[in-house]
Design a protein around this motif. Structure first.
Motif, mmCIF file in Angstrom:
data_model
loop_
_atom_site.group_PDB
_atom_site.id
_atom_site.type_symbol
_atom_site.label_atom_id
_atom_site.label_comp_id
_atom_site.label_asym_id
_atom_site.label_seq_id
_atom_site.Cartn_x
_atom_site.Cartn_y
_atom_site.Cartn_z
ATOM 1 N N HIS A 269 0.858 -1.178 0.000
ATOM 2 C CA HIS A 269 0.000 0.000 0.000
ATOM 3 C C HIS A 269 0.898 1.234 0.000
ATOM 4 N N VAL A 270 0.800 2.054 -1.045
ATOM 5 C CA VAL A 270 1.642 3.238 -1.175
ATOM 6 C C VAL A 270 0.900 4.441 -0.589
ATOM 7 N N PHE A 271 1.472 4.974 0.485
ATOM 8 C CA PHE A 271 0.882 6.129 1.160
ATOM 9 C C PHE A 271 1.042 7.404 0.319
ATOM 10 N N HIS A 272 0.185 8.364 0.607
ATOM 11 C CA HIS A 272 0.214 9.768 0.141
ATOM 12 C C HIS A 272 0.874 9.983 -1.224
ATOM 13 N N VAL A 273 0.279 9.402 -2.258
ATOM 14 C CA VAL A 273 0.732 9.651 -3.629
ATOM 15 C C VAL A 273 0.499 11.135 -3.943
ATOM 16 N N SER A 274 1.524 11.793 -4.525
ATOM 17 C CA SER A 274 1.433 13.250 -4.698
ATOM 18 C C SER A 274 1.679 13.721 -6.118
ATOM 19 N N ALA B 142 -3.045 2.171 -3.419
ATOM 20 C CA ALA B 142 -2.471 3.497 -3.188
ATOM 21 C C ALA B 142 -3.517 4.415 -2.585
ATOM 22 N N GLU B 143 -3.017 5.463 -1.961
ATOM 23 C CA GLU B 143 -3.938 6.432 -1.355
ATOM 24 C C GLU B 143 -3.490 7.857 -1.633
ATOM 25 N N VAL B 144 -4.429 8.760 -1.408
ATOM 26 C CA VAL B 144 -4.159 10.192 -1.530
ATOM 27 C C VAL B 144 -4.572 10.857 -0.220
ATOM 28 N N CYS B 145 -3.881 11.941 0.109
ATOM 29 C CA CYS B 145 -4.201 12.672 1.339
ATOM 30 C C CYS B 145 -4.952 13.961 1.029
ATOM 31 N N ILE B 146 -5.691 14.414 2.013
ATOM 32 C CA ILE B 146 -6.521 15.612 1.883
ATOM 33 C C ILE B 146 -5.722 16.801 1.349
ATOM 34 N N HIS B 147 -4.525 17.033 1.888
ATOM 35 C CA HIS B 147 -3.758 18.225 1.522
ATOM 36 C C HIS B 147 -3.299 18.212 0.071
ATOM 37 N N HIS B 148 -3.089 17.018 -0.492
ATOM 38 C CA HIS B 148 -2.692 16.963 -1.899
ATOM 39 C C HIS B 148 -3.880 17.174 -2.832
ATOM 40 N N LEU B 149 -5.085 16.993 -2.317
ATOM 41 C CA LEU B 149 -6.291 17.295 -3.095
ATOM 42 C C LEU B 149 -6.701 18.764 -2.963
ATOM 43 N N THR C 181 2.050 20.610 -8.153
ATOM 44 C CA THR C 181 1.407 21.563 -9.057
ATOM 45 C C THR C 181 -0.100 21.344 -9.161
ATOM 46 N N GLU C 182 -0.771 22.307 -9.742
ATOM 47 C CA GLU C 182 -2.210 22.176 -9.996
ATOM 48 C C GLU C 182 -2.480 21.002 -10.942
ATOM 49 N N LYS C 183 -1.568 20.778 -11.892
ATOM 50 C CA LYS C 183 -1.702 19.640 -12.806
ATOM 51 C C LYS C 183 -1.680 18.316 -12.019
ATOM 52 N N ASP C 184 -0.751 18.197 -11.059
ATOM 53 C CA ASP C 184 -0.703 16.999 -10.214
ATOM 54 C C ASP C 184 -1.987 16.877 -9.396
ATOM 55 N N GLN C 185 -2.409 17.995 -8.822
ATOM 56 C CA GLN C 185 -3.619 18.021 -7.987
ATOM 57 C C GLN C 185 -4.828 17.511 -8.764
ATOM 58 N N LYS C 186 -5.013 17.986 -9.976
ATOM 59 C CA LYS C 186 -6.150 17.570 -10.807
ATOM 60 C C LYS C 186 -6.041 16.097 -11.207
ATOM 61 N N ASP D 1 -7.141 4.364 -3.946
ATOM 62 C CA ASP D 1 -8.174 3.568 -3.278
ATOM 63 C C ASP D 1 -8.690 4.171 -1.974
ATOM 64 N N VAL D 2 -7.860 4.961 -1.305
ATOM 65 C CA VAL D 2 -8.173 5.436 0.050
ATOM 66 C C VAL D 2 -7.844 6.923 0.156
ATOM 67 N N ILE D 3 -8.651 7.642 0.925
ATOM 68 C CA ILE D 3 -8.346 9.022 1.317
ATOM 69 C C ILE D 3 -7.935 9.004 2.787
ATOM 70 N N ALA D 4 -6.774 9.572 3.092
ATOM 71 C CA ALA D 4 -6.278 9.625 4.480
ATOM 72 C C ALA D 4 -5.861 11.055 4.809
#
Length: 446
Positions: A234-239, A260-267, A289-294, A306-309
């Motif tokens: 499980h890969v944490f906080h993909v950015s 994999a998961e994404v965190c609130i701050h990266h969204l 970047t905004e491109k990464d965020q989108k 798969d998961v939001i943390a």
């Protein structure tokens, strides 16, 4: 026997939103139906008045700093802020002091939580270059995962011996959760910017120091090793957008070995926010970047993520307000994660069932958590009532973090969490935590 009936709610559960009612006896959900008639006189009735009823959020990545770093946060404060944010269960990380790298130290943390946690709790075991024999002793029934830092970390927790790493992947009795950033790439980048700026590097360079390349190099190695050894990863906080090519979106979560998961701050944030927020949004991995965020948001909807943390990781204001090289990375998030995701719902960017899937159902599936993460008969009564039309503003007097600040300060959220239940007990109501230490140790169906 404690009996509660929640009536006139809109249940958000298993892909649908529908009118319904939930009857609780003691710590369990006894009945879920359109209308429930209970004749007993000793039932407490809560009229939801059309509010949304969600399963309690399960946050699989928090740093509550206990033991050893409790000037920043502790389990009591962290769990109180969590239930105020609708998080009824948390999984905490091993980089405390001492680090959680033996079974004995792991059990000591469980003892601390038993005395102080308002929410349900579990703790990851930490891997190092020299504790493989301890890793083999992990009990999969009562320990969620093994955490490996494949990038910068404190003390002895950076696992950089490739032979040891392969042995850990081959022998771990539980899922392996990883922080992926390549250490040498970061060191080289930091040296370059220190030469130009000294210690006071402008924050805008943070995502260039902890770069896309540093993230991809590390996460691609971890994925390759998992495929080679058959380990569950499980890969944490993909950015970054680049990392998303490593993950599949078409398989059901239960059939995936690499997640994999994404965190609130990266969204929520991107690199244009550094000018205003500075080190208050300094995280590892960096907000990019905004491109990464989108791209991250799209991958969340496409099930590559798969998961939001939260990666809730508080530091004091004084620590954060230092020059770049001295300011630690991390920030407090558990109280505001669900309200932040509900803002995306209000903007039409994500559905309520999808939020519940990523924050409640999927953590339960991924870690095989027993009887939590759903509104189902026979499951633990971890529940959250949300009023979608009750705006409130984050300000100093309603921030519950021990560190006393939030990157969301002065943000107005449209949705308010009105009630949080943990194991059938009301632990939070309308901005007040009802100091009921009702958290239980999470168990795993393995």
């Amino acid at each position: 026997m404690r009996k509660i009936l929640i009536k006139n709610a809109k249940l958000v559960n298993e892909g649908v939103v529908k009118d319904g009612e939930v009857y609780i006896e003691d710590d369990l959900i006894k009945e879920v139906a359109d209308i429930i008639s209970v004749k007993s006189h000793d039932v407490k009735v809560i009229d939801a008045e059309g509010q949304f009823l969600l399963p309690g959020v399960i946050d699989d990545q928090v740093h509550f700093r206990e033991p050893g770093l409790t000037h920043k946060e502790d389990i009591a404060f962290g769990s109180r802020a969590a239930v105020a944010g609708g998080i009824t269960s948390f999984i905490e990380m091993p980089n405390t002091n001492p680090q959680t790298v033996t079974i004995e130290l792991l059990e000591e943390k469980f003892d601390l939580a038993k005395e102080s946690s308002v929410a349900n709790y579990s703790f990851m075991f930490g891997g190092t270059n020299d504790n493989l024999e301890e890793i083999k002793k992990i009990n999969p029934k009562n320990t969620p995962a093994l955490k490996l830092f494949l990038g910068s970390s404190t003390g002895n927790m950076l696992v950089d011996d490739e032979k040891v790493l392969e042995e850990i992947f081959k022998n771990s009795p539980v899922l392996i959760a990883v922080h992926c950033e390549d250490e040498q790439t970061i060191k080289d980048n930091l040296a370059k910017y220190k030469k130009d700026f000294g210690d006071d590097i402008p924050m805008v360079y943070h995502p260039k120091i902890r770069s896309v390349e540093a993230c991809y190099l590390s996460s691609s190695k971890a994925v390759k090793l998992a495929k080679k050894t058959g380990a569950k990863l499980h890969v944490f906080h993909v950015s970054t957008a680049k990392e998303l090519s490593l993950f599949e979106g078409k398989k059901a979560l239960k059939d995936k070995k690499i997640t994999a998961e994404v965190c609130i701050h990266h969204l929520w944030f991107n690199d244009t926010d550094y000018e205003k927020k500075g080190t208050r949004i300094k995280w590892n991995p960096a907000v990019k970047t905004e491109k990464d965020q989108k791209a991250l948001f799209k991958a969340l909807l496409d099930n590559k993520l798969d998961v939001i943390a939260t990666d809730h990781a508080p530091h004091t204001k004084e620590e954060k307000d230092q020059a770049y090289t001295k300011a630690p990375s991390g920030g407090p998030l558990v109280q505001h994660a669900l309200p932040a995701m509900l803002e995306f719902y209000h903007k039409g960017q994500i559905s309520l069932p999808k939020i519940v899937e990523k924050m409640c159902h999927n953590p339960a599936i991924l870690f095989q958590i027993e009887k939590r993460g759903y509104i189902r008969e026979g499951y633990k009564a971890d529940l959250v009532l949300v009023d979608p039309n009750a705006p409130w503003t984050v300000q100093k007097d309603n921030i519950l973090y021990k560190c006393g600040w939030s990157p969301f300060e002065k943000t107005t959220f449209k949705s308010r969490i009105t009630h949080t239940f943990v194991n059938g007990k009301l632990v939070y109501k309308n901005f007040k935590v009802l100091d009921v230490k009702n958290g239980e140790r999470l168990m795993f169906d393995r």
